[in-house]
Design an enzyme around this catalytic site. Sequence first.
Site, PDB file in Angstrom:
ATOM      1  NE  ARG A 141      49.947  34.657  42.088  1.00 13.56           N
ATOM      2  CZ  ARG A 141      49.165  35.504  42.727  1.00 13.56           C
ATOM      3  NH1 ARG A 141      48.093  35.066  43.355  1.00 13.56           N
ATOM      4  NH2 ARG A 141      49.429  36.798  42.752  1.00 13.56           N
ATOM      5  CD  GLU A 167      49.483  41.916  37.876  1.00 19.74           C
ATOM      6  OE1 GLU A 167      50.537  41.427  37.447  1.00 19.74           O
ATOM      7  OE2 GLU A 167      49.293  42.156  39.081  1.00 19.74           O
ATOM      8  CG  ASN A 222      47.885  37.914  39.500  1.00 21.85           C
ATOM      9  OD1 ASN A 222      47.187  38.745  40.056  1.00 21.85           O
ATOM     10  ND2 ASN A 222      49.174  38.118  39.291  1.00 21.85           N
ATOM     11  NE  ARG A 227      44.514  39.751  50.789  1.00 20.34           N
ATOM     12  CZ  ARG A 227      45.359  39.545  49.779  1.00 20.34           C
ATOM     13  NH1 ARG A 227      46.659  39.456  50.021  1.00 20.34           N
ATOM     14  NH2 ARG A 227      44.926  39.443  48.549  1.00 20.34           N
ATOM     15  CD  GLU A 245      50.095  50.862  33.631  1.00 22.42           C
ATOM     16  OE1 GLU A 245      49.590  51.183  34.720  1.00 22.42           O
ATOM     17  OE2 GLU A 245      50.103  49.714  33.195  1.00 22.42           O
ATOM     18  N   GLY A 295      53.402  41.671  43.496  1.00 20.39           N
ATOM     19  CA  GLY A 295      53.241  41.840  44.945  1.00 20.39           C
ATOM     20  C   GLY A 295      53.212  43.288  45.391  1.00 20.39           C
ATOM     21  CD  GLU A 297      45.474  41.747  39.865  1.00 17.54           C
ATOM     22  OE1 GLU A 297      45.379  41.158  40.950  1.00 17.54           O
ATOM     23  OE2 GLU A 297      46.415  42.529  39.603  1.00 17.54           O
ATOM     24  CE1 TYR A 339      48.952  55.781  41.300  1.00 16.67           C
ATOM     25  CE2 TYR A 339      48.393  58.084  41.711  1.00 16.67           C
ATOM     26  CZ  TYR A 339      48.483  56.773  42.144  1.00 16.67           C
ATOM     27  OH  TYR A 339      48.108  56.456  43.420  1.00 16.67           O
TER      28      TYR A 339
END
Length: 435
Positions: A291, A287, A289, A337, A200, A164, A275, A202
């Site tokens: 879902r 990463e 996800n 959004r 990591e 998140g 991602e 950046y």
Amino acid sequence: MISSLLIANRGEIAVRIIRTCKEYGIRSVLACSEADRDSLGASMADHVVCIGPPSSQQSYLNMDALITAAMVTRCEAVHPGIGFLSENAEFSRRVSEAGLIFIGSPSAIIALLGDKIQAKKAAEENHIPLVPGTKESLNSVEEAVKETERIGFPIILKAAGGGGGKGMRIIRDISELHSAFETTKLEAEKAFGDARVYMEHYLEHPRHVEVQLIADTHGKVLHLGERDCTVQENHQKLLEESPAPQTSPEVLARMFEDAKRLFLSLKYVGAGTVEFLVEGDNYFFMEVNTRLQVEHPVTELRTGVDLVHMQLLAHSGEHLPIDQDLSLKDLCVLEARVNARTPGRVEQYHAPGGYGVRIDSALYTGYFVPPFYDALIAKVLCFGNSREEAINRMMRTLDEMKIEGIQTNKEMQMKIIDSEIFRSGVYDTKVIEQL
Ligand code: ADP
């Protein structure tokens, strides 16, 4: 195919799932908190079960209440939606142990991919490029100092169990490392119950590009194209689009194949997203996800595929009725959004419409936006034959949308979308700071 489903979620995503249930003759049961009894989802579901008081801990995160609700209403499956328990390994396990189908990944896959360090190892084993970083969690600040010599500043400290957009800290100089290391660890422990952190390099000017996948239990793994989610505020996505405006078809093709290879190696089933960060022609795994994502309708408009339907089919053990030869439509799709900035009563809501518009929302005139949950109240999607047409349509649509009685980020979204930099398509994840 299952014939009944408990929806363990709320808001627009509950409405989204109920809609697919209705279209395919699946009985929908909505688990809702006391604060959501008057929600749009509650008025649409075939059956509603109140699972507890407003606080998420006592309702949407209450595994006992949710599983009991599914059992007493004789549901065959549980859809966890987005957020809440959708990536909770224990919930997945407990739903399965209760003899119900979990519309999501099995416990072991959630545990593996939810641990960002393990997820990176899985990606590396599948020859997917990674951002230079630590391979294990950092045990001490001395170890962190040593690693910075190899990785190079700036670096980003991340919580292994994070999500998140939270639990991350950017460090530009060794002098910041000591206190940042301790604070990130403490925050990670508090927010995720897992104090492990890793590091990591950046990237200063990346774009966020992700690949949607869907897989069935018969070994079919399909990619459904990409979404660009570069417009972010505090590492949280605000606007999404497809196609990715600045990523070459060659790079995208490699990302699609990498994502598919990873899912095949994991024997993944259902919907998932890989991602990546992209800088020029370099891309790096970030990463997975496990879902549905908030921005999944972008892919639905680009492909003509109902992703919730595909999830229900895949987890019912059916063959997916689509193949990799499905074409990505020659359209530009945008999603904005719309978030509530304040809770309160919506005195008036007017939903926009017209050609090329899709609204996923649980709003109605008189609805009370409760203060307890996520701020997302509507997803506004527009498509066009060109990016410019999609942008102009989005401006018209947001202008038409009326939400009175509460504060929202609609005006800010319009400012971003109409800005020269967004219209140019050339920007990175720091675009909001450049408006
Ligand atoms: P979360 O799971 O909390 O969403 P992610 O690892 O997906 O966290 O990262 C969220 C966002 O943070 C990315 O989209 C990107 O903007 C930023 N980010 C993460 N890692 C890096 C990095 N190594 N370099 C630059 N930006 C990063």
